[in-house]
Design a protein around this motif. Structure first.
Motif, PDB file in Angstrom:
ATOM      1  N   ASP A   1      11.709 -23.363 -16.720  1.00 15.58           N
ATOM      2  CA  ASP A   1      10.897 -24.574 -16.762  1.00 15.58           C
ATOM      3  C   ASP A   1      11.496 -25.497 -17.805  1.00 15.58           C
ATOM      4  N   GLN A   2      11.471 -26.785 -17.509  1.00 18.43           N
ATOM      5  CA  GLN A   2      12.084 -27.779 -18.381  1.00 18.43           C
ATOM      6  C   GLN A   2      11.177 -29.004 -18.473  1.00 18.43           C
ATOM      7  N   HIS A   3      11.156 -29.615 -19.653  1.00 13.07           N
ATOM      8  CA  HIS A   3      10.302 -30.770 -19.924  1.00 13.07           C
ATOM      9  C   HIS A   3      11.188 -31.973 -20.241  1.00 13.07           C
ATOM     10  N   ARG A   4      10.976 -33.069 -19.497  1.00 17.14           N
ATOM     11  CA  ARG A   4      11.735 -34.294 -19.737  1.00 17.14           C
ATOM     12  C   ARG A   4      10.833 -35.479 -19.408  1.00 17.14           C
ATOM     13  N   GLY A   5      11.254 -36.658 -19.831  1.00 16.85           N
ATOM     14  CA  GLY A   5      10.518 -37.858 -19.473  1.00 16.85           C
ATOM     15  C   GLY A   5      10.635 -38.142 -17.989  1.00 16.85           C
TER      16      GLY A   5
ATOM     17  N   ALA B   1      -6.885 -24.203   2.172  1.00 23.14           N
ATOM     18  CA  ALA B   1      -7.740 -25.173   1.479  1.00 23.14           C
ATOM     19  C   ALA B   1      -6.960 -26.073   0.532  1.00 23.14           C
ATOM     20  N   GLY B   2      -5.683 -26.332   0.855  1.00 21.39           N
ATOM     21  CA  GLY B   2      -4.922 -27.299   0.079  1.00 21.39           C
ATOM     22  C   GLY B   2      -4.665 -26.922  -1.364  1.00 21.39           C
ATOM     23  N   ARG B   3      -4.574 -25.638  -1.646  1.00 15.30           N
ATOM     24  CA  ARG B   3      -4.298 -25.220  -3.025  1.00 15.30           C
ATOM     25  C   ARG B   3      -2.849 -25.535  -3.410  1.00 15.30           C
ATOM     26  N   PRO B   4      -2.577 -25.621  -4.715  1.00 13.54           N
ATOM     27  CA  PRO B   4      -1.197 -25.919  -5.153  1.00 13.54           C
ATOM     28  C   PRO B   4      -0.211 -24.899  -4.593  1.00 13.54           C
ATOM     29  N   GLU B   5       0.927 -25.395  -4.156  1.00 13.42           N
ATOM     30  CA  GLU B   5       1.924 -24.518  -3.555  1.00 13.42           C
ATOM     31  C   GLU B   5       2.741 -23.810  -4.631  1.00 13.42           C
TER      32      GLU B   5
ATOM     33  N   VAL C   1      15.196 -28.388  -8.139  1.00 12.93           N
ATOM     34  CA  VAL C   1      14.155 -28.754  -9.094  1.00 12.93           C
ATOM     35  C   VAL C   1      12.904 -29.112  -8.312  1.00 12.93           C
ATOM     36  N   MET C   2      11.730 -28.684  -8.815  1.00  6.97           N
ATOM     37  CA  MET C   2      10.477 -29.085  -8.187  1.00  6.97           C
ATOM     38  C   MET C   2       9.406 -29.261  -9.265  1.00  6.97           C
ATOM     39  N   PRO C   3       8.467 -30.170  -9.051  1.00 14.58           N
ATOM     40  CA  PRO C   3       7.389 -30.352 -10.023  1.00 14.58           C
ATOM     41  C   PRO C   3       6.594 -29.063 -10.205  1.00 14.58           C
ATOM     42  N   ALA C   4       6.146 -28.832 -11.405  1.00 17.75           N
ATOM     43  CA  ALA C   4       5.368 -27.624 -11.686  1.00 17.75           C
ATOM     44  C   ALA C   4       3.996 -27.727 -11.036  1.00 17.75           C
ATOM     45  N   PRO C   5       3.598 -26.732 -10.242  1.00 13.67           N
ATOM     46  CA  PRO C   5       2.256 -26.770  -9.661  1.00 13.67           C
ATOM     47  C   PRO C   5       1.203 -26.541 -10.736  1.00 13.67           C
ATOM     48  N   ASP C   6       0.042 -27.114 -10.550  1.00 14.94           N
ATOM     49  CA  ASP C   6      -1.047 -26.954 -11.512  1.00 14.94           C
ATOM     50  C   ASP C   6      -1.858 -25.713 -11.150  1.00 14.94           C
ATOM     51  N   LEU C   7      -1.490 -24.586 -11.770  1.00 18.55           N
ATOM     52  CA  LEU C   7      -2.149 -23.307 -11.465  1.00 18.55           C
ATOM     53  C   LEU C   7      -3.111 -22.881 -12.583  1.00 18.55           C
ATOM     54  N   LYS C   8      -3.370 -23.787 -13.533  1.00 20.05           N
ATOM     55  CA  LYS C   8      -4.165 -23.419 -14.702  1.00 20.05           C
ATOM     56  C   LYS C   8      -5.535 -22.878 -14.326  1.00 20.05           C
TER      57      LYS C   8
ATOM     58  N   ASN D   1       4.198 -18.493 -14.491  1.00 18.57           N
ATOM     59  CA  ASN D   1       3.787 -19.869 -14.732  1.00 18.57           C
ATOM     60  C   ASN D   1       3.072 -19.953 -16.084  1.00 18.57           C
ATOM     61  N   PRO D   2       3.775 -20.379 -17.126  1.00 15.99           N
ATOM     62  CA  PRO D   2       3.112 -20.496 -18.426  1.00 15.99           C
ATOM     63  C   PRO D   2       2.145 -21.683 -18.457  1.00 15.99           C
ATOM     64  N   VAL D   3       1.110 -21.548 -19.263  1.00 11.48           N
ATOM     65  CA  VAL D   3       0.194 -22.650 -19.555  1.00 11.48           C
ATOM     66  C   VAL D   3       0.114 -22.754 -21.072  1.00 11.48           C
ATOM     67  N   ILE D   4       0.284 -23.962 -21.609  1.00 17.58           N
ATOM     68  CA  ILE D   4       0.223 -24.134 -23.050  1.00 17.58           C
ATOM     69  C   ILE D   4      -0.823 -25.176 -23.402  1.00 17.58           C
ATOM     70  N   SER D   5      -1.415 -25.030 -24.580  1.00 17.38           N
ATOM     71  CA  SER D   5      -2.377 -26.010 -25.065  1.00 17.38           C
ATOM     72  C   SER D   5      -2.407 -25.952 -26.579  1.00 17.38           C
ATOM     73  N   SER D   6      -2.891 -27.027 -27.181  1.00 15.02           N
ATOM     74  CA  SER D   6      -2.979 -27.109 -28.624  1.00 15.02           C
ATOM     75  C   SER D   6      -3.902 -28.264 -28.971  1.00 15.02           C
ATOM     76  N   SER D   7      -4.531 -28.190 -30.138  1.00 11.43           N
ATOM     77  CA  SER D   7      -5.365 -29.293 -30.590  1.00 11.43           C
ATOM     78  C   SER D   7      -4.534 -30.416 -31.184  1.00 11.43           C
TER      79      SER D   7
END
Length: 494
Positions: A474-478, A109-113, A125-132, A446-452
């Motif tokens: 996991d790495q964060h860049r522009g 059903a086309g779920r994130p890989e 390197v690969m984009p982070a899948p959205d598993l939230k 797969n970490p998930v982070i959030s904040s107000s």
């Protein structure tokens, strides 16, 4: 009128703790470690697990061995604190569980890989899948403010069960748990699931406050400790200068993108062996660890596309666990499990961007190893850092990871949490569609982070897990920065 004047100048009445709760103030380390962040440690397990077995076992473990994990966080009388129930029941549960059951295999059903099928001898390197959606329920708290509501447990466990795997999301406010604390609780949980007698599992007492001794007595001494090493406490103009320069970099590359980095251990071993052979040939007794080599290789990879005339200083901060350092009472290590925050940062002497292009991986790795060795050999310096943090309101003070005009990177490692070694076989519901024989193990984190509040992560990241073959970061860049790295061609983009 006089009663109104009296109330205007009177001291507000202190709010008592809720009945049936034991209170412990959050430590300065808790308050300084991304306190507004909510972190979900997302585990992907290669088996269909039984949610009822998971909930029953964790509830018993918390009640008997880790009551602090079953607490609440509150802001009372101007102080953040943990409120730990004396007893747990249906109205005061040790954790909140939510479950989604999918009677099918995940890969449809086309779920994130999930990038666990990737192979190859080179890093990629690969984009982070959205598993939230599989790691947090719709009712899961997403901010510290959500957790500060009455009777909200620190732990929210979401289980998404498929025939071939299980997603297990462990959500908590960062003010209460660091990654190694989460790993400690999960290790005890899997031991209990495997049939270990809970009484034989070492737990954490309710009233443990290992950092209390670093808080100076009021009005004692006139010399204030300096700001913790590697960080900067600026005046208003320098703060504004730093913020404006940081915002200009974001404007130039506005979209922050998170990617996973897969590093085969065989590749890392070969690079490390080459460095060690070179050191031996030079007659040097120095050494580098695999973590030094990994970080040196990564930073060289991501900064090498910058101009050789770019001398912008890079301030690297390596997150380090202080549980195993001889800094506590009687110069001892922290001998008991501790789930709350117990990390500081090691500041590597700053390097210009051009050095990551011109210096070898071995030279860069040695710089990091020397900074770590010097930090570990200086327990008095670690105590001084903690004493500053615990002084007055320094835990809530905004300090900066570099001077105006510099760039910075905060790199952490969850390797010591050993998420890849967790064995959930004791909760397996049945063979399902799993063809691999052996334990029900964690195959991806797969970490998930959030904040107000806005939380820019660019330039930072860390190691998430390792197994027998690979290390995952996991790495964060522009977005534009990622594209420049891709075009340089020094690492495969999957």
């Amino acid at each position: 009128m006089f009663s109104w004047l009296s109330s205007l100048f009177s001291t507000p009445k202190a709010t008592p703790p809720p009945p049936g709760m034991r209170t412990i103030p959050c430590s300065a380390v808790d308050l300084s470690t991304a306190r507004d962040l909510v972190l979900t440690t997302g585990l992907v397990i290669n088996a269909r697990l039984d949610p009822e077995r998971l909930e029953e076992t964790l509830s018993k473990l918390i009640q008997s061995k880790f009551p602090c994990a079953g607490g609440r966080v509150a802001f009372r009388n101007g102080v953040y604190e943990f409120q730990i129930p004396e007893t747990f029941d249906a109205g005061t549960p040790p954790a909140r569980f939510t479950v989604e059951d999918y009677p099918e295999a995940y890969n449809c059903a086309g779920r994130p890989e999930i990038p666990i099928a990737l192979r190859g001898p080179e890093p990629s390197v690969m984009p982070a899948p959205d598993l939230k959606a599989f790691l947090r329920s719709n009712t899961c708290p997403k901010s510290l403010e959500d957790f500060l509501q009455p009777n909200v447990p620190l732990l929210h466990i979401h289980v998404a069960v498929f025939n071939d795997l299980t997603f297990l999301g462990v959500t908590a406010p960062h003010i209460a748990f660091d990654a190694l604390g989460t790993g400690t609780l999960l290790d005890a949980w899997t031991r209990a699931l495997s049939g270990d007698d809970i009484d034989t599992i070492q737990g954490m007492e309710r009233d443990v406050e290992p950092f209390e001794s670093f808080t100076p007595a009021p009005n004692v001494g006139s010399i204030k400790p300096q700001v913790k090493r590697g960080w900067f406490d600026f005046g208003p103009l320098s703060q504004l200068n730093f913020i404006v320069r940081f915002l200009l970099r974001i404007i130039a590359d506005p979209k922050e993108v998170r990617c996973f980095v897969r590093v085969p251990k065989a590749f890392l071993h070969d690079v490390k062996q080459t460095i060690m052979d070179e050191l031996k040939a030079q007659g040097s007794s120095e050494y580098v660890g695999s973590s030094d080599v990994l970080m040196a290789w990564w930073l060289k990879t991501v900064y090498s596309h910058r101009a050789p005339t770019d001398h912008t200083p890079i301030h690297l901060h390596i997150v380090t666990d202080v549980r195993g350092k001889p800094i506590f009472a009687d110069d001892a290590l922290l001998a008991h499990p501790y789930i709350h925050n117990a990390v500081m940062t090691i500041a590597v002497p700053p390097l210009p961007v051009s050095a990551f292009r011109t210096e070898s991986i071995g030279a860069l790795a040695l710089r990091m190893r020397r900074a770590i060795v010097a930090y570990n050999a200086d327990p008095a310096g670690v105590r001084a850092d903690l004493s500053w943090l615990c002084s007055e309101s320094n835990a809530l003070k905004t300090v900066f990871p570099g001077p105006p005009g510099a760039e910075f990177s905060v790199q952490s490692s969850w390797r010591a949490a050993k998420f890849g070694e967790l064995d959930f076989s004791g909760a397996e519901a049945g063979p399902g569609d799993r063809t691999e024989k052996g334990k029900a193990r964690v195959v991806f984190v797969n970490p998930v982070i959030s904040s107000s509040k806005p939380l820019p992560m660019r330039g930072s990241g860390g190691v998430l897990m390792e197994d027998e073959e690979v290390i995952w970061m996991d790495q964060h860049r522009g977005e534009k920065d990622w594209e420049r790295i891709r075009r340089r061609g020094e690492i495969l983009f999957a």
